[in-house]
Scaffold this motif. Structure first.
Motif, short mmCIF file in Angstrom:
data_model
loop_
_atom_site.label_atom_id
_atom_site.label_comp_id
_atom_site.label_asym_id
_atom_site.label_seq_id
_atom_site.Cartn_x
_atom_site.Cartn_y
_atom_site.Cartn_z
N ASP A 1 -52.07 0.68 -41.93
CA ASP A 1 -50.92 2.02 -42.57
C ASP A 1 -51.73 1.89 -44.19
OD1 ASP A 1 -49.04 3.39 -44.13
OD2 ASP A 1 -47.43 2.60 -42.71
N SER B 1 -47.34 16.43 -39.08
CA SER B 1 -47.46 15.18 -38.29
C SER B 1 -48.86 15.58 -37.17
CB SER B 1 -46.24 15.03 -37.44
OG SER B 1 -45.30 14.56 -38.28
N ARG C 1 -51.17 13.28 -33.86
CA ARG C 1 -51.69 11.97 -33.38
C ARG C 1 -52.99 12.41 -32.68
NH1 ARG C 1 -47.64 10.24 -35.34
NH2 ARG C 1 -46.21 8.34 -34.47
N ALA D 1 -56.50 10.58 -30.64
CA ALA D 1 -56.88 9.32 -29.82
C ALA D 1 -58.47 9.45 -30.01
CB ALA D 1 -56.40 9.37 -28.45
N ASP E 1 -56.07 3.14 -36.59
CA ASP E 1 -56.22 1.95 -35.92
C ASP E 1 -54.98 0.98 -36.08
OD1 ASP E 1 -58.34 3.00 -34.46
OD2 ASP E 1 -59.90 2.27 -35.77
N MET F 1 -56.85 5.07 -32.84
CA MET F 1 -55.74 6.07 -32.84
C MET F 1 -55.55 6.38 -34.41
SD MET F 1 -53.22 7.98 -31.33
CE MET F 1 -52.77 7.22 -29.98
N LEU F 2 -55.45 7.70 -34.68
CA LEU F 2 -55.03 8.20 -36.02
C LEU F 2 -53.54 8.80 -35.82
CD1 LEU F 2 -55.97 9.20 -38.91
CD2 LEU F 2 -56.64 11.48 -37.87
N GLU F 3 -52.88 8.24 -36.67
CA GLU F 3 -51.32 8.69 -36.72
C GLU F 3 -50.90 9.21 -37.90
OE1 GLU F 3 -48.81 5.41 -34.63
OE2 GLU F 3 -50.61 4.48 -35.63
N ASP G 1 -47.62 11.14 -39.83
CA ASP G 1 -46.18 11.33 -39.72
C ASP G 1 -45.66 11.99 -40.74
OD1 ASP G 1 -46.21 9.98 -37.13
OD2 ASP G 1 -46.14 7.90 -38.17
#
Length: 217
Positions: free
Chosen positions: A64, A21, A23, A25, A61, A1-3, A5
């Motif tokens: 951070d 922002s 998200r 998958a 993944d 997962m790439l997040e 924010d």
């Protein structure tokens, strides 16, 4: 997962990105379009850990980026990322084959084991016969294709492509776009394509637009 924010970035007091922002998958492949100067390349550099945001966060993944020092970010790029740069960044002292094999060498793969996948990708981008050539002997479009092969050779978790067809004729542009989509989807990776071309963007699963107000689906 790439997040991603609420990413923001300014240069010399000028806001380039504001509250972006996203998200994504595994298996998702998106295109980002927008006018020149809205921060598309800046966004890719932040996602690659090549630059640090003024505010917000990026995580891949569950890792951070803010928790990583420069060595940690270098390892993350080496092991998990493939980046197709607008400026190619093909190394002049390495042959075409060696440039493509480089990500595998950096992971500790020996020369013999790295050669087969590197040659296979050169064939896939139509440069199999140029494996022994030097970058100075290539056209801009050929160097672009070398950069694409190099970005894919180690099976990255995240593929970032900044205008990958900008120097290519229509036939080779279609070839590399098909290859990018095939490799990203087939490996269950995450792909982000930045482009001015709506035709190129249409090869992704979803098109997002970046403007001064942020990123829109």
């Amino acid at each position: 997962m790439l997040e991603i924010d609420s990413l923001s970035r300014s240069f010399n007091g000028r806001r380039v990105l504001a509250e972006v922002s996203l998200r994504l998958a595994p298996g998702e492949y998106v295109a980002i379009v927008g006018e020149s100067g809205v921060g598309k390349s800046t966004l890719l550099n932040l996602i690659a850990g090549l630059d640090r945001p003024d505010a917000g966060r990026v995580a891949l993944d569950g890792c951070d980026y803010a928790a990583l020092d420069e060595d940690g970010l270098t390892r993350l790029r080496r092991d998990r990322l493939g980046f197709v740069f607008q400026a190619f960044h093909v190394l002049p002292h390495l042959t075409v084959l060696q440039n493509v094999a480089l990500p595998l060498w950096l992971q500790g793969v020996d020369n013999a084991a790295a050669e087969a996948p590197a040659r296979a990708l050169l064939e896939a981008v139509g440069l199999g016969e140029r494996a022994g050539s030097w970058p100075r002997e290539l056209s801009g479009g050929e160097m672009q294709r070398v950069a694409i092969a190099r970005a894919l050779v180690h099976g990255p978790r995240l593929v970032l492509a900044d205008e990958p067809t900008g120097n290519l004729d229509p036939a080779n542009g279609a070839r590399v776009l098909a290859l990018l989509g095939e490799r990203i989807r087939g490996a269950g990776a995450i792909g982000i394509l930045v482009t001015h071309s709506l035709e190129a963007a249409a090869t992704a699963d979803r098109v997002l637009r970046l403007d001064a107000e942020g990123l829109h689906g």
